[in-house]
Design a protein around this motif. Structure first.
Motif, PDB file in Angstrom:
ATOM      1  N   HIS A   1       0.803  -1.219   0.000  1.00 22.94           N
ATOM      2  CA  HIS A   1       0.000   0.000   0.000  1.00 22.94           C
ATOM      3  C   HIS A   1       0.842   1.278   0.000  1.00 22.94           C
ATOM      4  CE1 HIS A   1      -2.724  -3.146   1.256  1.00 22.94           C
ATOM      5  NE2 HIS A   1      -3.756  -2.346   1.164  1.00 22.94           N
TER       6      HIS A   1
ATOM      7  N   SER B   1       2.936   2.795  -2.105  1.00 21.91           N
ATOM      8  CA  SER B   1       2.861   3.677  -3.271  1.00 21.91           C
ATOM      9  C   SER B   1       1.498   4.363  -3.365  1.00 21.91           C
ATOM     10  CB  SER B   1       3.142   2.889  -4.550  1.00 21.91           C
ATOM     11  OG  SER B   1       2.185   1.843  -4.721  1.00 21.91           O
ATOM     12  N   LEU B   2       0.438   3.673  -2.946  1.00 22.51           N
ATOM     13  CA  LEU B   2      -0.895   4.273  -2.977  1.00 22.51           C
ATOM     14  C   LEU B   2      -1.005   5.394  -1.957  1.00 22.51           C
ATOM     15  CD1 LEU B   2      -3.086   1.033  -3.221  1.00 22.51           C
ATOM     16  CD2 LEU B   2      -2.193   2.455  -5.081  1.00 22.51           C
TER      17      LEU B   2
ATOM     18  N   ALA C   1       0.844   8.327  -3.401  1.00 24.18           N
ATOM     19  CA  ALA C   1       0.107   8.959  -4.498  1.00 24.18           C
ATOM     20  C   ALA C   1      -1.063   9.788  -3.979  1.00 24.18           C
ATOM     21  CB  ALA C   1      -0.392   7.889  -5.470  1.00 24.18           C
ATOM     22  N   MET C   2      -1.654   9.367  -2.876  1.00 25.57           N
ATOM     23  CA  MET C   2      -2.793  10.069  -2.303  1.00 25.57           C
ATOM     24  C   MET C   2      -2.355  11.158  -1.332  1.00 25.57           C
ATOM     25  SD  MET C   2      -6.258   8.265  -0.834  1.00 25.57           S
ATOM     26  CE  MET C   2      -5.529   7.715   0.697  1.00 25.57           C
TER      27      MET C   2
ATOM     28  N   ARG D   1     -11.094  10.308  -0.879  1.00 25.60           N
ATOM     29  CA  ARG D   1     -10.354   9.775  -2.026  1.00 25.60           C
ATOM     30  C   ARG D   1     -10.074   8.286  -1.839  1.00 25.60           C
ATOM     31  NH1 ARG D   1      -5.282  13.590  -1.673  1.00 25.60           N
ATOM     32  NH2 ARG D   1      -5.605  12.972   0.509  1.00 25.60           N
ATOM     33  N   SER D   2      -9.823   7.608  -2.954  1.00 26.96           N
ATOM     34  CA  SER D   2      -9.490   6.188  -2.908  1.00 26.96           C
ATOM     35  C   SER D   2      -8.476   5.876  -3.997  1.00 26.96           C
ATOM     36  CB  SER D   2     -10.743   5.324  -3.092  1.00 26.96           C
ATOM     37  OG  SER D   2     -10.440   3.943  -2.959  1.00 26.96           O
ATOM     38  N   ARG D   3      -7.546   5.002  -3.686  1.00 22.30           N
ATOM     39  CA  ARG D   3      -6.554   4.556  -4.657  1.00 22.30           C
ATOM     40  C   ARG D   3      -6.465   3.034  -4.567  1.00 22.30           C
ATOM     41  NH1 ARG D   3      -7.243   9.090  -5.552  1.00 22.30           N
ATOM     42  NH2 ARG D   3      -5.762  10.794  -5.916  1.00 22.30           N
ATOM     43  N   SER D   4      -6.224   2.377  -5.714  1.00 22.89           N
ATOM     44  CA  SER D   4      -6.137   0.918  -5.711  1.00 22.89           C
ATOM     45  C   SER D   4      -5.087   0.464  -6.712  1.00 22.89           C
ATOM     46  CB  SER D   4      -7.494   0.278  -6.034  1.00 22.89           C
ATOM     47  OG  SER D   4      -7.925   0.657  -7.334  1.00 22.89           O
ATOM     48  N   ASP D   5      -4.581  -0.726  -6.491  1.00 23.40           N
ATOM     49  CA  ASP D   5      -3.610  -1.370  -7.378  1.00 23.40           C
ATOM     50  C   ASP D   5      -4.151  -2.763  -7.683  1.00 23.40           C
ATOM     51  OD1 ASP D   5      -1.543  -2.642  -8.638  1.00 23.40           O
ATOM     52  OD2 ASP D   5      -0.001  -2.062  -7.209  1.00 23.40           O
TER      53      ASP D   5
ATOM     54  N   VAL E   1      -5.887  -1.612  -1.640  1.00 20.40           N
ATOM     55  CA  VAL E   1      -6.840  -0.506  -1.718  1.00 20.40           C
ATOM     56  C   VAL E   1      -6.622   0.403  -0.509  1.00 20.40           C
ATOM     57  CG1 VAL E   1      -9.266   0.189  -1.826  1.00 20.40           C
ATOM     58  CG2 VAL E   1      -8.542  -1.976  -2.873  1.00 20.40           C
TER      59      VAL E   1
ATOM     60  N   THR F   1      -8.399   3.948   1.188  1.00 19.51           N
ATOM     61  CA  THR F   1      -9.575   4.809   1.087  1.00 19.51           C
ATOM     62  C   THR F   1      -9.606   5.790   2.253  1.00 19.51           C
ATOM     63  OG1 THR F   1     -10.834   3.040   0.014  1.00 19.51           O
ATOM     64  CG2 THR F   1     -12.094   4.867   0.941  1.00 19.51           C
TER      65      THR F   1
END
Length: 306
Positions: free
Chosen positions: A118, A120-121, A124-125, A193-197, A203, A205
Motif C-alpha cells: 500500500h 505507493s498508494l 500517491a494520495m 479519495r481512494s486509490r487501488s492497485d 486498496v 480509502t
C-alpha cells in the motif's frame, strides 16, 4: 538444473532476494517470469507437487507463509520453476512458528511493514501521517457465507485525535481477487479519495469525519465491505500499527461451522504466528475474540473444517 548458483539477472529481484521478504521476492519473481498462478500450479504438478491457487496467492501477498514439510517441498520446486538458485526462497522463511502464547511487541510499527503493497498508494494520495488518529476501540464482525467464502466485514472504530485539525481516517484493504469489494454502510463519515492497485489487490480509502477534531477529541466511524465470491476463507486478521484499548472480532459462519477456531498473533506478516487456545463456537455459530490493550502487530483467527 541442480548446478544453479548465480543470482538472477534482474536487478530488483537480486535486491529482494538479499534484502526483501519472502512474499516480495516471490511476487517479483512471478512478475519477471510472466507466470500466472495457474501456470505455476501446472509446472508444480509436473513435479508431483500439489498447491492450491489460494495458497500460492497467500504466499505471494504475505497473507501466510509456507512452513510444513510439504509446503517447503513446494517452495523448492518453485525455485526450480522460477529458475532461482536452490534454497534461495527457502532461506528467506526463517525458523518454523513456535507454539504457545505470544509476547506482545511494544511501541509502534511503521505502516509500511504491515501494509507493504500500500506504500505507493499512500504516497500517491498524499495521505496524512500515521498516528494522527488513535483507535481506542475496534469492533469487527466478519460474515462467512454458506460457501465458506468471505461475504462481508462490518467495522466500528472509536477514534481519538492525537493532533489538531484531524478530519479524516485512512483505511486499508487487501484482496486477492480482481473484483473489488464494495464499501458501504458509512455512518458518522463520508467517502473521500481512494486509490487501488489491481495487480497487488491493495486498496487505500479516505473516510472524512463528520467533524474536525482537536487533540483529545473523540468520534466514531462505521463502515462495511461487501465482498464478491472468492476463495474459501480460512482466517481473518487485523493489523495494528499503534497500541489500542480493545479489539473485538466476531466471525459468524452462515453455513458449516469449522472444527476449530484458533486465535493468533504476529509482529508482521513474515513473523512467526503465536497461537492461543481454541475458541468455543456456540449456538450462535459465531466465534468471539476479545483482546484488551492489543499491541502493534497482527491479531486474528484461523479455522479449519473437517
Amino acid at each position: 538444473m541442480a548446478g544453479r548458483t548465480s543470482l538472477p539477472v534482474d536487478r530488483e529481484l537480486r535486491r529482494l532476494l538479499r534484502h526483501g521478504t519472502f512474499a516480495e521476492a516471490l511476487h517479483h519473481a512471478l512478475n519477471v517470469r510472466g507466470l500466472s498462478l495457474e501456470r505455476v500450479q501446472h509446472h508444480l504438478a509436473e513435479r508431483d507437487v500439489r498447491v492450491s491457487r489460494a495458497a500460492l496467492s497467500y504466499w505471494r501477498h504475505g497473507r501466510s507463509r509456507p512452513e510444513r514439510a510439504e509446503s517447503l517441498r513446494a517452495v523448492r520446486a518453485l525455485e526450480e520453476v522460477l529458475d532461482l538458485p536452490p534454497e534461495t526462497l527457502v532461506s528467506m522463511l526463517g525458523p518454523p512458528r513456535p507454539r504457545g502464547r505470544a509476547v506482545r511487541p511494544a511501541g509502534a510499527l511503521d505502516r509500511r511493514r504491515l501494509w507493504p503493497a500500500h506504500s505507493s498508494l499512500l504516497a500517491a494520495m498524499d495521505a496524512p501521517p500515521d498516528g494522527q488518529l488513535a483507535y481506542l476501540d475496534i469492533h469487527e464482525h466478519v460474515l462467512v457465507d454458506e460457501n465458506r467464502q468471505l461475504a462481508a466485514v462490518r467495522t466500528r472504530l472509536v477514534v481519538e485525535a492525537r493532533a489538531d485539525r484531524v478530519d479524516r481516517c485512512v483505511i486499508y484493504l487487501w484482496t486477492e481477487e480482481p473484483s473489488k469489494p464494495q464499501l458501504t454502510g458509512l455512518r458518522y463519515c463520508r467517502f473521500g479519495r481512494s486509490r487501488s492497485d489491481e495487480e497487488s489487490g491493495a486498496v487505500v480509502t479516505e473516510l472524512m469525519l463528520d467533524q474536525r477534531l482537536a487533540v483529545g477529541e473523540r468520534s466514531v466511524v462505521e463502515f462495511e465491505w461487501i465482498f464478491p465470491p472468492g476463495p474459501e476463507l480460512t482466517f481473518y486478521h487485523r493489523r495494528f500499527t499503534r497500541p489500542s484499548r480493545q479489539f473485538v472480532l466476531q466471525v459468524e459462519f452462515a453455513g458449516d461451522v469449522p472444527a476449530n477456531c484458533v486465535p493468533f498473533r504476529q509482529l508482521t506478516m513474515e513473523s512467526p504466528r503465536q497461537l492461543d487456545p481454541p475458541l468455543w463456537i456456540g449456538a450462535s455459530e459465531t466465534a468471539h475474540l476479545v483482546v484488551v490493550d492489543p499491541r502493534p502487530g497482527i491479531i486474528g483467527l484461523s479455522w479449519q473444517w473437517d
